[in-house]
Scaffold this motif. Structure first.
Motif, PDB file in Angstrom:
ATOM      1  N   TRP A 189       0.855  -1.190   0.000  1.00  0.00           N
ATOM      2  CA  TRP A 189       0.000   0.000   0.000  1.00  0.00           C
ATOM      3  C   TRP A 189       0.884   1.231   0.000  1.00  0.00           C
ATOM      4  CZ3 TRP A 189      -0.293   3.790   3.863  1.00  0.00           C
ATOM      5  CH2 TRP A 189      -1.423   4.619   3.865  1.00  0.00           C
ATOM      6  N   GLU A 190       0.415   2.280  -0.676  1.00  0.00           N
ATOM      7  CA  GLU A 190       1.132   3.548  -0.692  1.00  0.00           C
ATOM      8  C   GLU A 190       0.121   4.681  -0.609  1.00  0.00           C
ATOM      9  OE1 GLU A 190       4.867   4.193  -3.074  1.00  0.00           O
ATOM     10  OE2 GLU A 190       3.435   5.409  -4.230  1.00  0.00           O
ATOM     11  N   CYS A 191       0.481   5.735   0.146  1.00  0.00           N
ATOM     12  CA  CYS A 191      -0.399   6.886   0.312  1.00  0.00           C
ATOM     13  C   CYS A 191       0.438   8.149   0.459  1.00  0.00           C
ATOM     14  CB  CYS A 191      -1.292   6.707   1.537  1.00  0.00           C
ATOM     15  SG  CYS A 191      -2.586   7.951   1.725  1.00  0.00           S
ATOM     16  N   GLY A 192      -0.038   9.219  -0.186  1.00  0.00           N
ATOM     17  CA  GLY A 192       0.662  10.495  -0.147  1.00  0.00           C
ATOM     18  C   GLY A 192       0.440  11.260   1.142  1.00  0.00           C
ATOM     19  N   PRO A 193       1.149  12.377   1.297  1.00  0.00           N
ATOM     20  CA  PRO A 193       1.052  13.200   2.506  1.00  0.00           C
ATOM     21  C   PRO A 193      -0.371  13.683   2.771  1.00  0.00           C
ATOM     22  CG  PRO A 193       2.952  13.844   1.211  1.00  0.00           C
ATOM     23  CD  PRO A 193       2.142  12.904   0.360  1.00  0.00           C
ATOM     24  N   GLY A 194      -0.669  13.825   4.061  1.00  0.00           N
ATOM     25  CA  GLY A 194      -1.977  14.298   4.498  1.00  0.00           C
ATOM     26  C   GLY A 194      -2.442  13.534   5.715  1.00  0.00           C
ATOM     27  N   GLU A 195      -3.735  13.553   5.946  1.00  0.00           N
ATOM     28  CA  GLU A 195      -4.310  12.941   7.147  1.00  0.00           C
ATOM     29  C   GLU A 195      -5.559  12.153   6.779  1.00  0.00           C
ATOM     30  OE1 GLU A 195      -6.344  14.624  11.226  1.00  0.00           O
ATOM     31  OE2 GLU A 195      -4.533  15.618  10.486  1.00  0.00           O
ATOM     32  N   PHE A 196      -5.676  10.955   7.368  1.00  0.00           N
ATOM     33  CA  PHE A 196      -6.882  10.149   7.174  1.00  0.00           C
ATOM     34  C   PHE A 196      -7.212   9.376   8.441  1.00  0.00           C
ATOM     35  CE2 PHE A 196      -3.458   7.289   5.850  1.00  0.00           C
ATOM     36  CZ  PHE A 196      -3.818   6.074   6.404  1.00  0.00           C
ATOM     37  N   THR A 197      -8.470   8.993   8.559  1.00  0.00           N
ATOM     38  CA  THR A 197      -8.900   8.193   9.697  1.00  0.00           C
ATOM     39  C   THR A 197      -8.852   6.712   9.308  1.00  0.00           C
ATOM     40  OG1 THR A 197     -11.223   8.352   9.044  1.00  0.00           O
ATOM     41  CG2 THR A 197     -10.401  10.009  10.601  1.00  0.00           C
ATOM     42  N   ALA A 198      -8.680   5.865  10.312  1.00  0.00           N
ATOM     43  CA  ALA A 198      -8.640   4.417  10.096  1.00  0.00           C
ATOM     44  C   ALA A 198      -9.434   3.725  11.196  1.00  0.00           C
ATOM     45  CB  ALA A 198      -7.202   3.917  10.081  1.00  0.00           C
ATOM     46  N   ASP A 199     -10.082   2.623  10.834  1.00  0.00           N
ATOM     47  CA  ASP A 199     -10.927   1.881  11.764  1.00  0.00           C
ATOM     48  C   ASP A 199     -10.626   0.394  11.623  1.00  0.00           C
ATOM     49  OD1 ASP A 199     -12.986   0.578  13.126  1.00  0.00           O
ATOM     50  OD2 ASP A 199     -14.508   2.018  12.471  1.00  0.00           O
ATOM     51  N   ARG A 200     -10.075  -0.186  12.651  1.00  0.00           N
ATOM     52  CA  ARG A 200      -9.770  -1.617  12.674  1.00  0.00           C
ATOM     53  C   ARG A 200     -10.726  -2.337  13.628  1.00  0.00           C
ATOM     54  NH1 ARG A 200      -8.533  -2.140   8.357  1.00  0.00           N
ATOM     55  NH2 ARG A 200      -6.637  -1.276   7.478  1.00  0.00           N
ATOM     56  N   SER A 201     -11.988  -1.956  13.626  1.00  0.00           N
ATOM     57  CA  SER A 201     -12.989  -2.565  14.511  1.00  0.00           C
ATOM     58  C   SER A 201     -13.135  -4.062  14.277  1.00  0.00           C
ATOM     59  CB  SER A 201     -14.351  -1.895  14.326  1.00  0.00           C
ATOM     60  OG  SER A 201     -14.299  -0.564  14.756  1.00  0.00           O
ATOM     61  N   ALA A 202     -13.009  -4.502  13.020  1.00  0.00           N
ATOM     62  CA  ALA A 202     -13.296  -5.896  12.699  1.00  0.00           C
ATOM     63  C   ALA A 202     -12.061  -6.738  12.405  1.00  0.00           C
ATOM     64  CB  ALA A 202     -14.235  -5.949  11.496  1.00  0.00           C
ATOM     65  N   ASP A 203     -10.872  -6.134  12.405  1.00  0.00           N
ATOM     66  CA  ASP A 203      -9.692  -6.903  12.049  1.00  0.00           C
ATOM     67  C   ASP A 203      -8.432  -6.345  12.694  1.00  0.00           C
ATOM     68  OD1 ASP A 203      -9.234  -4.577  10.451  1.00  0.00           O
ATOM     69  OD2 ASP A 203     -10.271  -5.516   8.793  1.00  0.00           O
ATOM     70  N   THR A 204      -7.350  -7.088  12.569  1.00  0.00           N
ATOM     71  CA  THR A 204      -6.032  -6.677  13.053  1.00  0.00           C
ATOM     72  C   THR A 204      -5.138  -6.451  11.844  1.00  0.00           C
ATOM     73  OG1 THR A 204      -6.218  -7.897  15.119  1.00  0.00           O
ATOM     74  CG2 THR A 204      -3.990  -7.435  14.353  1.00  0.00           C
ATOM     75  N   THR A 223      -5.991   8.019  13.664  1.00  0.00           N
ATOM     76  CA  THR A 223      -5.642   8.879  12.543  1.00  0.00           C
ATOM     77  C   THR A 223      -4.197   8.645  12.118  1.00  0.00           C
ATOM     78  OG1 THR A 223      -7.162  10.565  13.386  1.00  0.00           O
ATOM     79  CG2 THR A 223      -5.490  11.300  11.824  1.00  0.00           C
ATOM     80  N   TRP A 224      -3.994   8.610  10.823  1.00  0.00           N
ATOM     81  CA  TRP A 224      -2.652   8.584  10.243  1.00  0.00           C
ATOM     82  C   TRP A 224      -2.358   9.985   9.747  1.00  0.00           C
ATOM     83  CZ3 TRP A 224       0.454   4.209   8.321  1.00  0.00           C
ATOM     84  CH2 TRP A 224       0.008   2.967   8.784  1.00  0.00           C
ATOM     85  N   ARG A 225      -1.205  10.528  10.123  1.00  0.00           N
ATOM     86  CA  ARG A 225      -0.737  11.824   9.628  1.00  0.00           C
ATOM     87  C   ARG A 225       0.558  11.577   8.873  1.00  0.00           C
ATOM     88  NH1 ARG A 225      -1.983  14.025  15.431  1.00  0.00           N
ATOM     89  NH2 ARG A 225      -4.232  14.334  15.197  1.00  0.00           N
ATOM     90  N   ILE A 226       0.476  11.581   7.557  1.00  0.00           N
ATOM     91  CA  ILE A 226       1.621  11.260   6.714  1.00  0.00           C
ATOM     92  C   ILE A 226       2.319  12.550   6.292  1.00  0.00           C
ATOM     93  CG2 ILE A 226       2.347  10.240   4.532  1.00  0.00           C
ATOM     94  CD1 ILE A 226       0.045   8.259   4.827  1.00  0.00           C
ATOM     95  N   THR A 227       3.625  12.625   6.582  1.00  0.00           N
ATOM     96  CA  THR A 227       4.396  13.814   6.208  1.00  0.00           C
ATOM     97  C   THR A 227       5.188  13.593   4.920  1.00  0.00           C
ATOM     98  OG1 THR A 227       6.145  13.103   7.714  1.00  0.00           O
ATOM     99  CG2 THR A 227       4.581  14.715   8.555  1.00  0.00           C
ATOM    100  N   GLU A 228       5.561  12.343   4.641  1.00  0.00           N
ATOM    101  CA  GLU A 228       6.261  11.976   3.410  1.00  0.00           C
ATOM    102  C   GLU A 228       5.626  10.683   2.913  1.00  0.00           C
ATOM    103  OE1 GLU A 228      10.748  10.728   1.936  1.00  0.00           O
ATOM    104  OE2 GLU A 228      10.400  11.237   4.027  1.00  0.00           O
ATOM    105  N   THR A 229       5.295  10.597   1.630  1.00  0.00           N
ATOM    106  CA  THR A 229       4.587   9.442   1.063  1.00  0.00           C
ATOM    107  C   THR A 229       5.060   8.133   1.701  1.00  0.00           C
ATOM    108  OG1 THR A 229       4.201  10.567  -1.025  1.00  0.00           O
ATOM    109  CG2 THR A 229       4.091   8.168  -1.060  1.00  0.00           C
TER     110      THR A 229
END
Length: 105
Positions: free
Chosen positions: A36-51, A88-94
């Motif tokens: 997986w790859e994601c660019g800089p920014g902020e997103f929410t994540a929910d692992r309610s059903a898995d690890t 929350t993930w806060r990505i500063t560099e891809t």
């Protein structure tokens, strides 16, 4: 790790209009693994059903749980987000990572 990822798509949980790309390399039952790859920014994540267990290959950022616990991530970091984790993930560099997600049976 060298992997040809698909064209990036808008990340649905991004609060800053990020794009992500995912290559699923293995699936079996409720478990799957990939890159997986994601660019800089902020997103929410929910692992309610898995690890999720992930290994950061490139990039940097901070992962913050709803309880305020945070971890800075960078190349070589191993991160475990246990079932029930939300934050929350806060990505500063891809960031590029490998991951294994284990769902509920």
């Amino acid at each position: 790790m060298t992997a040809e990822l698909p064209e990036p798509q808008a990340k649905p949980t991004s609060v800053t209009n990020q794009f992500e790309s995912t290559l699923n390399v293995w699936s079996g039952g409720t478990t799957h693994a990939g890159v997986w790859e994601c660019g800089p920014g902020e997103f929410t994540a929910d692992r309610s059903a898995d690890t999720e267990v992930c290994h950061i290959l490139t990039g940097s950022g901070t992962v913050v749980g709803e309880d305020g616990t945070s971890a800075d991530i960078g190349p070589g970091s191993l991160l475990v987000l246990p079932r029930g984790w939300r934050g929350t993930w806060r990505i500063t560099e891809t960031v590029r990572k490998t991951y294994v997600i284990v769902g509920s049976p």
